[in-house]
Enzyme design. Structure first.
Site, PDB file in Angstrom:
ATOM      1  N   GLY A  12       0.830  -1.199   0.000  1.00  0.00           N
ATOM      2  CA  GLY A  12       0.000   0.000   0.000  1.00  0.00           C
ATOM      3  C   GLY A  12       0.861   1.244   0.000  1.00  0.00           C
ATOM      4  N   GLY A  50      12.239   4.392  -7.330  1.00  0.00           N
ATOM      5  CA  GLY A  50      13.119   3.873  -8.374  1.00  0.00           C
ATOM      6  C   GLY A  50      12.475   2.759  -9.175  1.00  0.00           C
ATOM      7  N   GLY A  52      11.778  -0.685 -10.967  1.00  0.00           N
ATOM      8  CA  GLY A  52      12.053  -2.048 -10.504  1.00  0.00           C
ATOM      9  C   GLY A  52      11.827  -2.232  -9.011  1.00  0.00           C
ATOM     10  N   VAL A  59      -2.562  -7.346  -3.003  1.00  0.00           N
ATOM     11  CA  VAL A  59      -2.049  -8.128  -1.865  1.00  0.00           C
ATOM     12  C   VAL A  59      -2.967  -9.278  -1.467  1.00  0.00           C
ATOM     13  CG1 VAL A  59      -0.648  -6.280  -0.864  1.00  0.00           C
ATOM     14  CG2 VAL A  59      -3.054  -6.509  -0.162  1.00  0.00           C
ATOM     15  N   SER A 140      -5.552  -0.945  13.573  1.00  0.00           N
ATOM     16  CA  SER A 140      -6.317   0.300  13.717  1.00  0.00           C
ATOM     17  C   SER A 140      -6.849   0.372  15.140  1.00  0.00           C
ATOM     18  CB  SER A 140      -7.488   0.280  12.746  1.00  0.00           C
ATOM     19  OG  SER A 140      -8.388   1.331  13.021  1.00  0.00           O
ATOM     20  N   TYR A 154     -14.469  -4.403   8.992  1.00  0.00           N
ATOM     21  CA  TYR A 154     -13.217  -3.657   9.213  1.00  0.00           C
ATOM     22  C   TYR A 154     -12.747  -3.846  10.658  1.00  0.00           C
ATOM     23  CZ  TYR A 154      -9.838   0.175   9.148  1.00  0.00           C
ATOM     24  OH  TYR A 154      -8.673   0.919   9.226  1.00  0.00           O
ATOM     25  N   ALA A 157     -11.574  -7.453  11.019  1.00  0.00           N
ATOM     26  CA  ALA A 157     -10.293  -7.734  10.363  1.00  0.00           C
ATOM     27  C   ALA A 157      -9.139  -7.095  11.130  1.00  0.00           C
ATOM     28  CB  ALA A 157     -10.317  -7.208   8.928  1.00  0.00           C
ATOM     29  N   LYS A 158      -9.345  -5.876  11.614  1.00  0.00           N
ATOM     30  CA  LYS A 158      -8.269  -5.186  12.331  1.00  0.00           C
ATOM     31  C   LYS A 158      -8.004  -5.860  13.682  1.00  0.00           C
ATOM     32  CE  LYS A 158      -7.040  -2.092   9.319  1.00  0.00           C
ATOM     33  NZ  LYS A 158      -5.809  -2.372   8.551  1.00  0.00           N
TER      34      LYS A 158
HETATM   35  N1  LIG Z   1      -5.982   6.773   7.840  1.00  0.00           N
HETATM   36  C1  LIG Z   1      -6.483   6.364   8.974  1.00  0.00           C
HETATM   37  O1  LIG Z   1      -7.170   7.106   9.692  1.00  0.00           O
HETATM   38  C2  LIG Z   1      -6.212   4.962   9.460  1.00  0.00           C
HETATM   39  C3  LIG Z   1      -6.542   4.660  10.772  1.00  0.00           C
HETATM   40  C4  LIG Z   1      -6.320   3.379  11.230  1.00  0.00           C
HETATM   41  C5  LIG Z   1      -5.767   2.416  10.404  1.00  0.00           C
HETATM   42  N2  LIG Z   1      -5.460   2.740   9.126  1.00  0.00           N
HETATM   43  C6  LIG Z   1      -4.883   1.669   8.294  1.00  0.00           C
HETATM   44  O2  LIG Z   1      -3.652   2.107   7.781  1.00  0.00           O
HETATM   45  C7  LIG Z   1      -3.400   1.492   6.520  1.00  0.00           C
HETATM   46  C8  LIG Z   1      -3.076   2.556   5.499  1.00  0.00           C
HETATM   47  O3  LIG Z   1      -4.143   3.481   5.490  1.00  0.00           O
HETATM   48  P1  LIG Z   1      -4.085   4.836   4.682  1.00  0.00           P
HETATM   49  O4  LIG Z   1      -4.958   5.788   5.394  1.00  0.00           O
HETATM   50  O5  LIG Z   1      -2.676   5.207   4.372  1.00  0.00           O
HETATM   51  O6  LIG Z   1      -4.862   4.338   3.389  1.00  0.00           O
HETATM   52  P2  LIG Z   1      -4.661   4.783   1.911  1.00  0.00           P
HETATM   53  O7  LIG Z   1      -5.931   4.457   1.231  1.00  0.00           O
HETATM   54  O8  LIG Z   1      -4.134   6.167   1.870  1.00  0.00           O
HETATM   55  O9  LIG Z   1      -3.499   3.826   1.439  1.00  0.00           O
HETATM   56  C9  LIG Z   1      -3.700   2.486   1.273  1.00  0.00           C
HETATM   57  C10 LIG Z   1      -2.934   2.084   0.033  1.00  0.00           C
HETATM   58  O10 LIG Z   1      -3.129   0.684  -0.109  1.00  0.00           O
HETATM   59  C11 LIG Z   1      -3.416   0.418  -1.461  1.00  0.00           C
HETATM   60  N3  LIG Z   1      -4.211  -0.788  -1.557  1.00  0.00           N
HETATM   61  C12 LIG Z   1      -5.521  -0.921  -1.233  1.00  0.00           C
HETATM   62  N4  LIG Z   1      -5.914  -2.177  -1.503  1.00  0.00           N
HETATM   63  C13 LIG Z   1      -4.833  -2.840  -1.990  1.00  0.00           C
HETATM   64  C14 LIG Z   1      -4.625  -4.166  -2.454  1.00  0.00           C
HETATM   65  N5  LIG Z   1      -5.604  -5.071  -2.499  1.00  0.00           N
HETATM   66  N6  LIG Z   1      -3.386  -4.501  -2.866  1.00  0.00           N
HETATM   67  C15 LIG Z   1      -2.375  -3.601  -2.854  1.00  0.00           C
HETATM   68  N7  LIG Z   1      -2.534  -2.329  -2.447  1.00  0.00           N
HETATM   69  C16 LIG Z   1      -3.745  -1.958  -2.018  1.00  0.00           C
HETATM   70  C17 LIG Z   1      -4.171   1.644  -1.964  1.00  0.00           C
HETATM   71  O11 LIG Z   1      -4.085   1.793  -3.371  1.00  0.00           O
HETATM   72  C18 LIG Z   1      -3.470   2.770  -1.226  1.00  0.00           C
HETATM   73  O12 LIG Z   1      -2.385   3.314  -1.967  1.00  0.00           O
HETATM   74  C19 LIG Z   1      -4.651   0.671   6.196  1.00  0.00           C
HETATM   75  O13 LIG Z   1      -4.439  -0.674   6.555  1.00  0.00           O
HETATM   76  C20 LIG Z   1      -5.712   1.300   7.084  1.00  0.00           C
HETATM   77  O14 LIG Z   1      -6.761   0.412   7.383  1.00  0.00           O
HETATM   78  C21 LIG Z   1      -5.653   3.990   8.624  1.00  0.00           C
END
Ligand SMILES: NC(=O)c1ccc[n+]([C@@H]2O[C@H](COP(=O)([O-])OP(=O)(O)OC[C@H]3O[C@@H](n4cnc5c(N)ncnc54)[C@H](O)[C@@H]3O)[C@@H](O)[C@H]2O)c1
Length: 252
Positions: A12, A50, A52, A59, A140, A154, A157-158
């Protein structure tokens, strides 16, 4: 350069917490490989990490994990770090439990929990051979309590990621592999959180900030700082733990 010579995988990595974590790891000397499902995000990050080094990959696809880990191993000979960050609510909003479709439930479980399992399964063999490694799963505050989104899958899962973290720490500890978990609070890091923030209205926004003991929301950098600590040798004797990074929202 605390991570000099370390080979790191971050999922991600397209934006938000994953991108900030990748940037910090790189700034501290690690050789960072990233994965993201969205092609346009991948293209942007390639410029930074970069050519490569960034792969378009879902995922939730176990075969993709096998390919990715094999490719990095062929190139670098080792994998030291895995950050299972990709996840989120897959564009979903709250529905009463009796209206939640099977597919909606499964999609959230797969990207947040099953994918973390796939990732750990892929890197465990090289880390075992090396007799060392560090893994951080991004859970989370929802996994420790309830979700502001109200999305049942959600929260489940968390919470599941926390169980996976503990079990993997127990299983892999004898090989010198540490597995920890970070539980972020609310960070305005993506379109979903922006939508949630807007949906709260001014009054709701004020109340949310007022409910945080530190009286502010988190930044991506706050989360990445905690992830890097858990990945570093400063956390050499810490495993199986959940670190809340939320300005004191979860106090227990
Ligand atoms: N932002 C918040 O408030 C918050 C709070 C608690 C937990 N989180 C957790 O933190 C993590 C990152 O969150 P974020 O806010 O940066 O989210 P985000 O949406 O900004 O980034 C998540 C990234 O994961 C990628 N992604 C999604 N599904 C995918 C898949 N199947 N395969 C590969 N890549 C995939 C997306 O394209 C994105 O670039 C997540 O697991 C989220 O649940 C976020």
């Amino acid at each position: 350069m605390e991570f000099e010579g370390k080979i790191a995988l971050v999922t991600g990595v397209g934006h938000g917490l994953g991108l900030e974590t990748a940037r910090q790891l790189r700034a501290m000397g690690a050789s960072v490989y990233g994965a993201d499902v969205h092609a346009d995000e991948v293209a942007e990050v390639v410029a930074e990490l970069g050519a490569g080094r960034v792969r378009q990959m879902d995922v939730t696809d176990p075969a993709a994990w096998a390919d990715w880990s094999a490719e990095v191993l062929a190139r670098e000979g080792r994998i030291d770090i895995l950050v299972n960050n990709a996840g989120g609510v897959v564009g979903q909003v709250h529905h009463p439990v009796e209206e939640v479709a099977d597919g909606a439930w499964d999609a959230v479980l797969r990207v947040n929990l099953t994918a973390a399992f796939y990732g750990i399964r892929a890197v465990a063999p090289p880390m075992k051979r090396q007799r060392g490694g560090a893994i951080v799963n991004i859970s989370s505050g929802a996994g420790r309590s309830v979700s502001l989104t109200g999305i049942q899958a959600y929260t489940s899962a968390k919470a599941g990621q926390i169980g996976l973290t503990r079990q993997m720490a127990y299983e892999l500890g004898p090989y010198g592999i540490r597995v920890n978990c970070v539980a972020p609070g609310f960070v305005r890091s993506n379109p979903t959180t922006e939508k949630q923030w807007e949906g709260m209205g001014e009054q709701g926004q004020r109340e949310l900030v007022a409910s945080v003991p530190m009286r502010r929301l988190g930044y991506a950098q706050d989360i990445a700082d905690g992830v890097l600590f858990l990945l570093s040798d400063r956390a050499a004797y810490i495993t199986g733990q959940v670190l809340s990074i939320d300005g004191g929202m979860q106090l227990f």
